[in-house]
Motif scaffolding. Sequence first.
Motif, PDB file in Angstrom:
ATOM      1  N   ILE A 381       8.997  16.442  64.726  1.00  0.00           N
ATOM      2  CA  ILE A 381       8.144  15.391  65.436  1.00  0.00           C
ATOM      3  C   ILE A 381       7.231  14.680  64.196  1.00  0.00           C
ATOM      4  CG2 ILE A 381       6.287  15.343  67.310  1.00  0.00           C
ATOM      5  CD1 ILE A 381       6.970  17.925  68.069  1.00  0.00           C
ATOM      6  N   THR A 382       7.028  15.386  63.237  1.00  0.00           N
ATOM      7  CA  THR A 382       6.186  14.625  62.187  1.00  0.00           C
ATOM      8  C   THR A 382       7.058  13.608  61.613  1.00  0.00           C
ATOM      9  OG1 THR A 382       4.396  16.339  61.657  1.00  0.00           O
ATOM     10  CG2 THR A 382       4.897  14.750  59.889  1.00  0.00           C
ATOM     11  N   LEU A 383       8.159  13.963  61.385  1.00  0.00           N
ATOM     12  CA  LEU A 383       9.473  13.042  60.558  1.00  0.00           C
ATOM     13  C   LEU A 383       9.388  11.613  61.750  1.00  0.00           C
ATOM     14  CD1 LEU A 383      12.536  13.980  59.137  1.00  0.00           C
ATOM     15  CD2 LEU A 383      12.615  12.019  60.398  1.00  0.00           C
ATOM     16  N   LEU A 384       9.606  11.984  62.946  1.00  0.00           N
ATOM     17  CA  LEU A 384       9.961  10.806  63.859  1.00  0.00           C
ATOM     18  C   LEU A 384       8.703  10.184  64.055  1.00  0.00           C
ATOM     19  CD1 LEU A 384      12.153  13.198  66.021  1.00  0.00           C
ATOM     20  CD2 LEU A 384      12.775  10.942  65.162  1.00  0.00           C
ATOM     21  N   GLN A 385       7.637  10.707  64.317  1.00  0.00           N
ATOM     22  CA  GLN A 385       6.327   9.913  64.422  1.00  0.00           C
ATOM     23  C   GLN A 385       5.839   8.926  63.410  1.00  0.00           C
ATOM     24  OE1 GLN A 385       5.871   9.559  67.492  1.00  0.00           O
ATOM     25  NE2 GLN A 385       6.474  11.313  68.560  1.00  0.00           N
ATOM     26  N   THR A 386       6.121   9.562  62.059  1.00  0.00           N
ATOM     27  CA  THR A 386       5.742   8.846  60.870  1.00  0.00           C
ATOM     28  C   THR A 386       6.941   7.957  60.315  1.00  0.00           C
ATOM     29  OG1 THR A 386       6.162  10.734  59.429  1.00  0.00           O
ATOM     30  CG2 THR A 386       3.736  10.536  60.355  1.00  0.00           C
ATOM     31  N   GLY A 387       8.161   8.551  60.627  1.00  0.00           N
ATOM     32  CA  GLY A 387       9.275   7.745  60.236  1.00  0.00           C
ATOM     33  C   GLY A 387       9.482   7.910  58.433  1.00  0.00           C
ATOM     34  N   ARG A 388       8.643   9.101  58.202  1.00  0.00           N
ATOM     35  CA  ARG A 388       8.894   9.415  56.498  1.00  0.00           C
ATOM     36  C   ARG A 388       9.758  10.522  56.491  1.00  0.00           C
ATOM     37  NH1 ARG A 388       6.287   5.872  53.671  1.00  0.00           N
ATOM     38  NH2 ARG A 388       4.414   5.123  54.496  1.00  0.00           N
ATOM     39  N   ALA A 389      11.084  10.144  56.451  1.00  0.00           N
ATOM     40  CA  ALA A 389      12.145  11.047  56.408  1.00  0.00           C
ATOM     41  C   ALA A 389      12.244  11.767  55.084  1.00  0.00           C
ATOM     42  CB  ALA A 389      13.660  10.260  56.786  1.00  0.00           C
ATOM     43  N   ILE A 390      12.334  10.792  54.103  1.00  0.00           N
ATOM     44  CA  ILE A 390      12.655  11.354  52.818  1.00  0.00           C
ATOM     45  C   ILE A 390      11.403  12.464  52.539  1.00  0.00           C
ATOM     46  CG2 ILE A 390      12.835  10.890  50.271  1.00  0.00           C
ATOM     47  CD1 ILE A 390      14.306   8.278  51.191  1.00  0.00           C
ATOM     48  N   GLU A 391      10.175  11.988  52.675  1.00  0.00           N
ATOM     49  CA  GLU A 391       9.018  12.602  52.038  1.00  0.00           C
ATOM     50  C   GLU A 391       9.044  14.055  52.902  1.00  0.00           C
ATOM     51  OE1 GLU A 391       9.051   9.560  52.976  1.00  0.00           O
ATOM     52  OE2 GLU A 391       7.400   8.351  51.984  1.00  0.00           O
ATOM     53  N   THR A 392       9.557  14.009  54.373  1.00  0.00           N
ATOM     54  CA  THR A 392       9.259  15.248  54.966  1.00  0.00           C
ATOM     55  C   THR A 392      10.477  16.270  54.680  1.00  0.00           C
ATOM     56  OG1 THR A 392      10.293  14.222  56.693  1.00  0.00           O
ATOM     57  CG2 THR A 392       7.827  14.421  56.824  1.00  0.00           C
ATOM     58  N   ILE A 393      11.732  15.550  54.104  1.00  0.00           N
ATOM     59  CA  ILE A 393      12.815  16.456  54.184  1.00  0.00           C
ATOM     60  C   ILE A 393      12.632  17.150  52.806  1.00  0.00           C
ATOM     61  CG2 ILE A 393      15.041  16.408  53.578  1.00  0.00           C
ATOM     62  CD1 ILE A 393      14.732  16.192  56.568  1.00  0.00           C
ATOM     63  N   LEU A 394      11.978  16.306  51.823  1.00  0.00           N
ATOM     64  CA  LEU A 394      11.737  17.073  50.539  1.00  0.00           C
ATOM     65  C   LEU A 394      10.741  17.961  50.703  1.00  0.00           C
ATOM     66  CD1 LEU A 394      11.648  13.976  48.098  1.00  0.00           C
ATOM     67  CD2 LEU A 394      13.240  15.677  48.134  1.00  0.00           C
TER      68      LEU A 394
ATOM     69  N   LEU B 141      -2.911  19.240  87.155  1.00  0.00           N
ATOM     70  CA  LEU B 141      -2.028  19.924  86.370  1.00  0.00           C
ATOM     71  C   LEU B 141      -2.566  20.825  85.188  1.00  0.00           C
ATOM     72  CD1 LEU B 141       0.930  17.321  85.701  1.00  0.00           C
ATOM     73  CD2 LEU B 141       0.973  19.190  87.296  1.00  0.00           C
ATOM     74  N   ASP B 142      -3.774  21.293  85.390  1.00  0.00           N
ATOM     75  CA  ASP B 142      -4.564  21.987  84.569  1.00  0.00           C
ATOM     76  C   ASP B 142      -3.616  23.432  84.274  1.00  0.00           C
ATOM     77  OD1 ASP B 142      -6.085  22.837  82.663  1.00  0.00           O
ATOM     78  OD2 ASP B 142      -7.892  23.417  83.975  1.00  0.00           O
ATOM     79  N   GLY B 143      -3.243  23.665  82.914  1.00  0.00           N
ATOM     80  CA  GLY B 143      -2.723  24.938  82.787  1.00  0.00           C
ATOM     81  C   GLY B 143      -1.265  24.931  82.946  1.00  0.00           C
ATOM     82  N   ALA B 144      -0.610  23.813  83.391  1.00  0.00           N
ATOM     83  CA  ALA B 144       0.833  23.581  83.665  1.00  0.00           C
ATOM     84  C   ALA B 144       1.788  23.738  82.520  1.00  0.00           C
ATOM     85  CB  ALA B 144       1.180  22.468  84.468  1.00  0.00           C
ATOM     86  N   THR B 145       3.105  24.219  82.607  1.00  0.00           N
ATOM     87  CA  THR B 145       3.851  24.141  81.416  1.00  0.00           C
ATOM     88  C   THR B 145       4.653  22.936  81.596  1.00  0.00           C
ATOM     89  OG1 THR B 145       3.800  26.511  81.613  1.00  0.00           O
ATOM     90  CG2 THR B 145       5.644  25.476  80.303  1.00  0.00           C
ATOM     91  N   VAL B 146       4.695  22.179  80.529  1.00  0.00           N
ATOM     92  CA  VAL B 146       5.203  20.830  80.834  1.00  0.00           C
ATOM     93  C   VAL B 146       6.611  20.688  79.805  1.00  0.00           C
ATOM     94  CG1 VAL B 146       5.039  18.421  80.474  1.00  0.00           C
ATOM     95  CG2 VAL B 146       2.857  19.982  81.129  1.00  0.00           C
ATOM     96  N   CYS B 147       7.571  20.286  80.267  1.00  0.00           N
ATOM     97  CA  CYS B 147       8.858  20.033  79.497  1.00  0.00           C
ATOM     98  C   CYS B 147       8.856  18.480  78.863  1.00  0.00           C
ATOM     99  CB  CYS B 147      10.111  20.213  80.228  1.00  0.00           C
ATOM    100  SG  CYS B 147      10.729  21.992  80.233  1.00  0.00           S
ATOM    101  N   ILE B 148       9.042  18.379  77.805  1.00  0.00           N
ATOM    102  CA  ILE B 148       8.856  17.238  76.945  1.00  0.00           C
ATOM    103  C   ILE B 148      10.193  16.778  75.988  1.00  0.00           C
ATOM    104  CG2 ILE B 148       6.640  15.994  76.983  1.00  0.00           C
ATOM    105  CD1 ILE B 148       5.879  17.819  74.864  1.00  0.00           C
ATOM    106  N   GLN B 149      10.694  15.803  76.151  1.00  0.00           N
ATOM    107  CA  GLN B 149      11.710  15.347  74.932  1.00  0.00           C
ATOM    108  C   GLN B 149      10.990  15.261  73.552  1.00  0.00           C
ATOM    109  OE1 GLN B 149      14.579  12.390  76.893  1.00  0.00           O
ATOM    110  NE2 GLN B 149      15.593  12.738  74.971  1.00  0.00           N
ATOM    111  N   THR B 150      11.231  16.089  72.569  1.00  0.00           N
ATOM    112  CA  THR B 150      10.622  15.989  71.358  1.00  0.00           C
ATOM    113  C   THR B 150      11.021  14.575  70.615  1.00  0.00           C
ATOM    114  OG1 THR B 150      10.144  17.276  69.665  1.00  0.00           O
ATOM    115  CG2 THR B 150      12.471  17.332  70.204  1.00  0.00           C
ATOM    116  N   GLY B 151      10.020  14.312  69.822  1.00  0.00           N
ATOM    117  CA  GLY B 151      10.239  13.004  69.071  1.00  0.00           C
ATOM    118  C   GLY B 151       9.990  11.492  69.620  1.00  0.00           C
ATOM    119  N   THR B 152       9.502  11.624  70.953  1.00  0.00           N
ATOM    120  CA  THR B 152       9.354  10.452  71.705  1.00  0.00           C
ATOM    121  C   THR B 152       7.789  10.112  71.674  1.00  0.00           C
ATOM    122  OG1 THR B 152       9.265  11.588  73.568  1.00  0.00           O
ATOM    123  CG2 THR B 152      11.668  10.930  73.148  1.00  0.00           C
ATOM    124  N   THR B 153       7.578   8.858  72.351  1.00  0.00           N
ATOM    125  CA  THR B 153       6.233   8.560  72.254  1.00  0.00           C
ATOM    126  C   THR B 153       5.635   9.551  73.543  1.00  0.00           C
ATOM    127  OG1 THR B 153       7.032   6.656  73.792  1.00  0.00           O
ATOM    128  CG2 THR B 153       6.575   6.220  71.666  1.00  0.00           C
TER     129      THR B 153
END
Lengths: 423, 338
Positions: A381-394, B141-153
């Motif tokens: 998540i950090t890599l994707l949210q910040t886009g700092r790929a090289i830094e995080t992978i290192l 939704l207090d206390g609910a378990t939420v499925c999210i796609q990781t790495g997204t906004t």
Amino acid sequence: MTTLADAPVSNTPKESFRLAMLLNDTRYRSLTFQFIALVAIIAFMAFVGGNLVRNLAEAGLNISYAFLGEPAGYDINQRPIEYDSQSSHGRAAVVGLLNTLIVAFLACMTATVIGVVAGVLRLSNNWLVSKVMSFYVEIFRNVPVLIWILIIFSIMINALPGPRDFRGDNPTASMSFFDTVAFTNRGVFGPAPQFTNSFGATADVPATSTGLDWLIVIAALMLSFFVARAIRAWATKTQEATGVRPATWHMLLATWVIPVGIVLTFLGLTWEIPALRGFNFQGGMQIRGSLIALWFALAIYTGAFIAENVRAGIMAVSKGQTEAAGALGLRPNLIMSLVVLPQALRVIIPPLISQYLNITKNSSLAIAVGYMDVTGTLGGITLLQTGRAIETILLLMLFYLTISLLISAVMNVFNNSMKLKER
Amino acid sequence: MKKSVFLGALTVAGIAAGAAAAGTLDDVKARGKLNCGVTTGVPGFAEPDANGVWQGFDVAVCRAVAAAVLSDPEAVEFVPTTGKTRFTALASGEIDMLARNTTWTFSRDVDLKFEFTGVNYYDGQGFMVPKELGVTSAKELDGATVCIQTGTTTELNLADFFRANNISYEPVPIETGAEAVQQYNAGACDVYTTDASALAAQRANFEDPSAHVILPEIVSKEPLGPLVRHGDNEWADIVRWTLNALVTAEELGVTSVNLAELGGGSDNPEVNRLLGTEGDLGAMLGLDKEWAKRAIGVAGNYGEVFEKNIGESTPIGLARGLNAQWTDGGLIYSPPFR
């Protein structure tokens, strides 16, 4: 003095160094090639590094670790330390690192137990037992660990009931072990110990942390450990003096139970039973499904390899040792624990180190089941949210390297204490 | 040995960065194929059909660009990307453009060095829950378990929403939408959250879509659009104006039905400029005159693409809403072709 110094040291004429000797003289040749290789490697690294820096600069990017101090903005479900979405990316990485260490530790311990049992049983004289164990080893080590993780996880989420099945007047599922443990497809909810007279609490403020209480419990257990060791030493001494080993089990039992019992009573131990409130079970202790799936998959997969290491170790001990021990009148389980295993350990431990390293590195497959290890937080998540790929992978490489080297170091110390002492 | 690992990573990074600088249009023409990054499968947006041919709303953008540049809507190599791999794939030059429900944000545009070429779908993050839970608002939704796609906004919006409303939740991060749906259906999570359009799309594939409700709260702005690498403005222009051509075509009433007829010339000068019978806008892009005509010819204008893939007549059943033309009170608005 002078005569000695003036005397010729050797009959061979003193050779002066010539350039051709770098290639022709075996004394220098290896050095020459090593030097050339070193220069080539440095030149290659400089080229690649320079290329990287130039390309990054062209793309308008720079290497910076400033993002580690910025708020992460995302939540993590399993938090060994205090963390919320306003904590920094650095803290999220630490949470991930701790999660990696938790699953690696659990899986290493379990894999060792499974591996030793399966390895010993595979050598059993009982045809059925040995065949079952070879079946286990061959099945589990020949299917990729990622597949095992996914299989176990999907069995868990599809076979176990969801929390809402526990609800209603006629629930389709119920809690096990006298209504204290709930096996759900989100994980196992069990009772959690609570201290009513916690040391962390003052007269009117309830305890925020039970860390101090646990330290006291651990201190009590350490006390028991040393007393138990003293008792065993005394028993051995008595046995050597009189030939009869005194019965110590009741003393040992008392040593282990009484101090901890007193401490726990004093702290006011109660168990918090999980209860279904709202969407989920609340209270008590939760072991998430993702942790269970990852832990179990790594343990049975690597356990199969360890079983083979154990089998190799045992077979490396000469059969004469077993026969000699048998001739002395030792029973088979004593032969195994007193004669064979101590010698087999010397063969078992070095490959065991590799297996522990494998478990730690394979735990980076955690994201397959949504377990937030360091690859999931920092490298995901950090890599994707910040886009700092090289830094995080290192940084990620540095983390895994450090963990692996630490495991190696600890296991090498253990190996040194186990290896054949040559006197 | 430790150094060699480090070295390898640097090499990969170095090569990756090196590929990014070249002229994309020339690369695509030389290759004869457009490499287009899409999702790993969201019904209606990008998914291979029974014959293995990619279909969908985002796919249509890729095909339109391929038709404009290479005169062949089939000359597209679809590269499925996950939320995690998409930006690396684009930055490294593995794909020429990304049309993958990607939200246009400041940091992606500025910090990650990408160029968003417009918005083809105005979306917002929503929540889907099983009807049997009896939830009517996301604030319950207090206390609910939420499925999210990781790495997204969505991950960040989710944290913000629950924090702002002072309620707790348990996140279950998941790599792809398909896995998320699997876990949601098995009851491993109570709620599935992602863009409302994708929720509707996924729900259409459920055994019993009516057993699930999408809660009324839309917790974020998610303008989704195609994007390209920063620094190649010619290529960005091509992708931007291909999308604008589809939008303008709808506004001007150019459809797949009357395209051939209007292509012969019409009374409306803007239609003529768009379809290349008047002026030479194509040459300014480095393409020929009929680039936009070919782009529209693939599957029709923006409205036709919308209706065919995700509109109300499809199982996904999305209303135009914000995505109606500006003349109908929506946000879909193209700068003029002039």
